[in-house]
Design an enzyme around this catalytic site. Structure first.
Site, short mmCIF file in Angstrom:
data_model
loop_
_atom_site.label_atom_id
_atom_site.label_comp_id
_atom_site.label_asym_id
_atom_site.label_seq_id
_atom_site.Cartn_x
_atom_site.Cartn_y
_atom_site.Cartn_z
N ASP A 72 40.87 -1.69 -10.24
CA ASP A 72 40.82 -2.89 -11.05
C ASP A 72 40.51 -4.07 -10.12
OD1 ASP A 72 41.07 -4.57 -13.16
OD2 ASP A 72 42.97 -3.75 -13.84
N ASP A 73 39.35 -4.66 -10.27
CA ASP A 73 38.92 -5.77 -9.41
C ASP A 73 38.74 -5.33 -7.95
OD1 ASP A 73 39.23 -7.27 -11.66
OD2 ASP A 73 40.94 -8.43 -10.93
N ARG A 111 34.89 -2.09 -18.78
CA ARG A 111 35.35 -0.73 -19.08
C ARG A 111 34.79 -0.23 -20.39
NH1 ARG A 111 41.10 -0.47 -16.17
NH2 ARG A 111 40.31 -1.23 -14.20
N LYS A 129 43.91 7.05 -25.16
CA LYS A 129 43.17 5.78 -25.16
C LYS A 129 43.92 4.61 -24.51
CE LYS A 129 44.69 2.32 -27.85
NZ LYS A 129 44.48 0.90 -27.77
N HIS A 164 43.37 0.03 -23.41
CA HIS A 164 42.70 -1.16 -22.89
C HIS A 164 41.42 -1.57 -23.62
CE1 HIS A 164 42.13 -4.35 -20.07
NE2 HIS A 164 40.98 -3.89 -19.66
N HIS A 213 44.43 -5.66 -8.57
CA HIS A 213 44.37 -6.82 -9.47
C HIS A 213 45.39 -7.87 -9.04
CE1 HIS A 213 44.45 -9.12 -13.22
NE2 HIS A 213 43.31 -8.54 -13.51
N ASN A 249 34.70 -4.68 -11.79
CA ASN A 249 34.02 -5.96 -11.58
C ASN A 249 34.36 -6.47 -10.19
OD1 ASN A 249 36.36 -6.76 -14.00
ND2 ASN A 249 36.67 -7.42 -11.91
N ARG A 277 34.75 -12.05 -9.65
CA ARG A 277 34.95 -11.73 -11.06
C ARG A 277 34.62 -12.92 -11.95
NH1 ARG A 277 40.91 -10.64 -12.28
NH2 ARG A 277 40.82 -12.89 -12.38
#
Ligand SMILES: *[C@@H]1O[C@H](CO)[C@@H](O)[C@H](O)[C@H]1NC(C)=O
Ligand SMILES: *[C@@H]1O[C@H](CO)[C@@H](O)[C@H](O)[C@H]1NC(C)=O
Ligand SMILES: *[C@@H]1O[C@H](CO)[C@@H](O)[C@H](O)[C@H]1NC(C)=O
Ligand SMILES: *[C@@H]1O[C@H](CO)[C@@H](O)[C@H](O)[C@H]1NC(C)=O
Ligand SMILES: *[C@@H]1O[C@H](CO)[C@@H](O)[C@H](O)[C@H]1NC(C)=O
Length: 598
Positions: A49-50, A92, A138, A140, A196, A289, A297
């Site tokens: 994430d990031d 995503r 599932k 996000h 993140h 990202n 970002r």
């Protein structure tokens, strides 16, 4: 206050999604390709994430990432991989659908009360896999019907820190998953929350949650984690971040969580080996990202779009310990996975082929065999929102040499997202700008906020995107070529912003723009004063809880009627005194519209 803001706008929360293929049912004849699934082709997909390039494989030798570096040695390492959008949920969703965010409907972050969702008819990887008898889970991204995963351990019913950053917990969940149904092929999607930012939601654990689980009093322990701490004097400050102590300390904290992510990747890969899946599993590592720093970002500049990526294939003739320079988009992931599983994108039962937009990405499996000959390839990006208030639509095309960015609503200042706003790095930029202190940065706050409509960079000579050549007459041809290609892509991907900002999409099926609809000046004046009234009221009511980052520019303007008029005059000047390139641009717009109308 931070906490309150944070909880109401939680985002980037996808953590651990596990789903398994059922045995192929002989009755499902159209899915005969699923024989390959029975061959236990398996796949692990890790997304940070990031995450950025803070690893030795990408020439950062300060941040310690031995596991990622080992994976890189066993993989094809991508040197030109790009996200199609610089925001978590949109990225995503495009990862899982193969469609850019403006086409799949996830215009901004899924989480929080403003939750953006993908369109109901969109085809997603879990949906396609499910049609092929796959059990899924599932998170996000939404709505559920579009992303019908059915086995999941995510932040929705777990603590965000546990499933996203506690690498021991992640290891145990993976072990549990892999121990089930060992004869069935699987697809395992692990999205770490590291690295993140976390200062807006859990400031008690540090700006990147770098203290969470480090064994200090009150921080808990993550048994498998050996925290690595970095000296702020030693970190590598990327060219797009200011070189100050505050930013360096921020980067040092980020490194600590990247090292945690790295150890997590090592644990997961070990689980895979121990369970005996190494030899039939494709492993992809990438990020969603750019890093949460200025120009990263939420930006379509290189630091916002460029992603680390590596693919480890068990197939013997697939390239390993090699670098590819081929231009790659994260939109290529869905075609790659479908190719790997040998599953068609569309089938004749579930959807009307006319309704399903074709994928613009390509399978990367051929690239694993051989470097393709470059053929003026391009990758594209499309950004609309991050947080709901951060409406700043941009479209971009990047070839090997050039990048063209269209800042569609270029008259607005560029918006700053909440977790970056409260970060030490951005606060440092604000403080130094306000106090007129030295700011060792390659931009000014004002130039960061105020962007021209078109930005064109020659990345060969200007990899840091400092010198906008959009209005240079020598760049006219490349400008118009790229512009046409960008518009073409917007058209092919049904971009509702195709005609913006000066036209209107009057026919959405065939994507026809109205030839002319410039902003009407009289309503603009009327509109501005109305906005002003409501804004003043709003400011009074919420002064206590709002923080402004536009100290340097607009706030003062809109509170003065006379200055509102001045802005209108500035608008007029903008309309009539455009520089050459902009006139050129309008002409090209017009030509394209005329072509379409014809
Ligand atoms: C979260 O929900 C999934 C089903 O959606 C379930 O399988 C899982 O066990 C739940 N996890 C927790 C910690 O409750
Ligand atoms: C494993 O297979 C059994 C029998 O086919 C099934 O009942 C069970 O739900 C499967 N578990 C998972 C996690 O797929
Ligand atoms: C991390 O997870 C492990 C296993 O569930 C647990 O024992 C440990 O306390 C967790 N650490 C923190 C900091 O929550
Ligand atoms: C180059 O790309 C164009 C269009 O994308 C395609 O038609 C052409 O066949 C390609 N040429 C080569 C040599 O790959
Ligand atoms: C910025 O200034 C504020 C107010 O003076 C101060 O509290 C804060 O620590 C400063 N932050 C940085 C990163 O310089």
């Amino acid at each position: 206050m931070l906490k309150r803001i944070g909880l109401s706008k939680l985002y980037c929360l996808l953590f651990l999604i596990l789903f398994k293929l059922y045995n192929v049912d002989a009755n499902i004849a159209p899915y005969k390709n699923a024989v390959l699934l029975l061959g236990k082709n398996s796949l692990i997909f890790c997304a940070a994430d990031d995450g950025g390039f803070e690893m030795r494989s990408y020439l950062n030798n300060i941040c310690q990432t031995p596991n990622l570096d080992k994976l890189a040695k066993e993989s094809l390492l991508f040197n030109n991989a790009y996200s199609s959008v610089s925001s978590c949920s949109p990225s995503r969703s495009s990862l899982l659908t193969g469609l850019p965010s403006h086409q799949n409907g996830m215009y901004g972050l899924h989480h929080g009360i403003h939750h953006f969702n993908s369109f109901k008819t969109v085809q997603s990887l879990p949906r396609i896999l499910k049609r092929n008898n796959i059990r899924t889970g599932k998170k996000h991204v939404g709505p559920n019907s579009v992303y019908p995963f059915d086995f999941s351990q995510t932040e929705e019913n777990n603590s965000i820190l546990q499933v996203g950053r506690n690498i021991t917990k992640i290891k145990l969940l993976v072990r549990e998953f892999l121990s089930q149904n060992k004869t069935k092929p699987f697809f395992l999607y692990i999205a770490f929350h590291d690295p993140h930012r976390c200062g807006h939601t859990h400031p008690e654990y540090g700006n990147f949650c770098e203290k969470f689980g480090n064994g200090d009093i009150g921080m808990g322990t993550i048994p498998d984690w050996y925290p690595i701490y970095y000296q702020w004097e030693q970190v590598k400050v990327p060219y797009f971040v200011q070189n100050t102590e505050a930013a360096r300390r921020d980067i040092a904290a980020q490194y600590t969580t990247i090292s945690r992510l790295d150890q997590g990747v090592g644990l997961v890969l070990k689980e895979l080996d121990d369970a005996g899946f190494k030899d039939n599993t494709l492993v992809i590592y990438t990020s969603d990202n750019g890093i949460p720093f200025p120009n990263g970002r939420t930006n379509l500049y290189e630091p916002g779009l460029a992603e680390p990526m590596m693919i480890r294939s068990p197939i013997s003739n697939h390239r390993k310990n090699t670098v590819t320079h081929s231009l790659t988009s994260l939109l290529d992931i869905v075609p790659t996975l479908l190719d790997w599983f040998n599953i068609p994108y569309m089938d004749r039962f579930s959807f009307d082929a006319n309704e399903v937009p074709p994928l613009t990405g390509k399978s990367l499996l051929p690239l694993l065999v051989q470097e393709p000959t470059e053929n003026d390839t391009a990758v594209f990006a499309s950004q609309t929102h991050h947080e709901v208030t951060m409406y700043y639509p941009m479209r971009a095309i990047r070839t090997k040499r050039f990048k063209l960015i269209h800042n569609i609503n270029y008259k607005m200042p560029f918006p700053i997202d909440q977790d970056f706003y409260v970060s030490p790095t951005f606060q440092d930029i604000l403080n130094r700008t306000k106090n007129k202190q030295h700011l060792p940065w390659y931009k000014t706050l004002e130039s960061y906020y105020e962007r021209p409509e078109w930005e064109l960079y020659d990345l060969k000579y200007d990899p840091e995107e400092k010198n906008n050549i959009a209005s240079k007459s020598s760049a006219r041809k490349i400008f118009s070529d790229l512009q046409q290609r960008l518009l073409k892509w917007q058209e092919v991907t049904n971009d509702p912003w195709l005609c913006a900002p000066r036209g209107v999409l009057i026919e959405t099926k065939s994507m026809i723009c109205s030839p002319s609809s410039p902003p009407l000046l009289v309503p603009l004046i009327f509109h501005s004063s109305k906005v002003q009234t409501s804004r003043l009221k709003f400011e009074k009511r919420t002064r206590a809880s709002c923080v402004g980052h536009l100290e340097t520019s607009y706030v003062f303007f809109v509170s003065q009627v006379s200055v509102v008029l001045l802005m209108v005059i500035v608008n007029l000047l903008h309309l009539y005194q455009k520089n050459e390139a902009q006139q050129q641009t309008t002409k090209q717009h017009e030509q394209i519209r005329i072509l379409k109308a014809a």
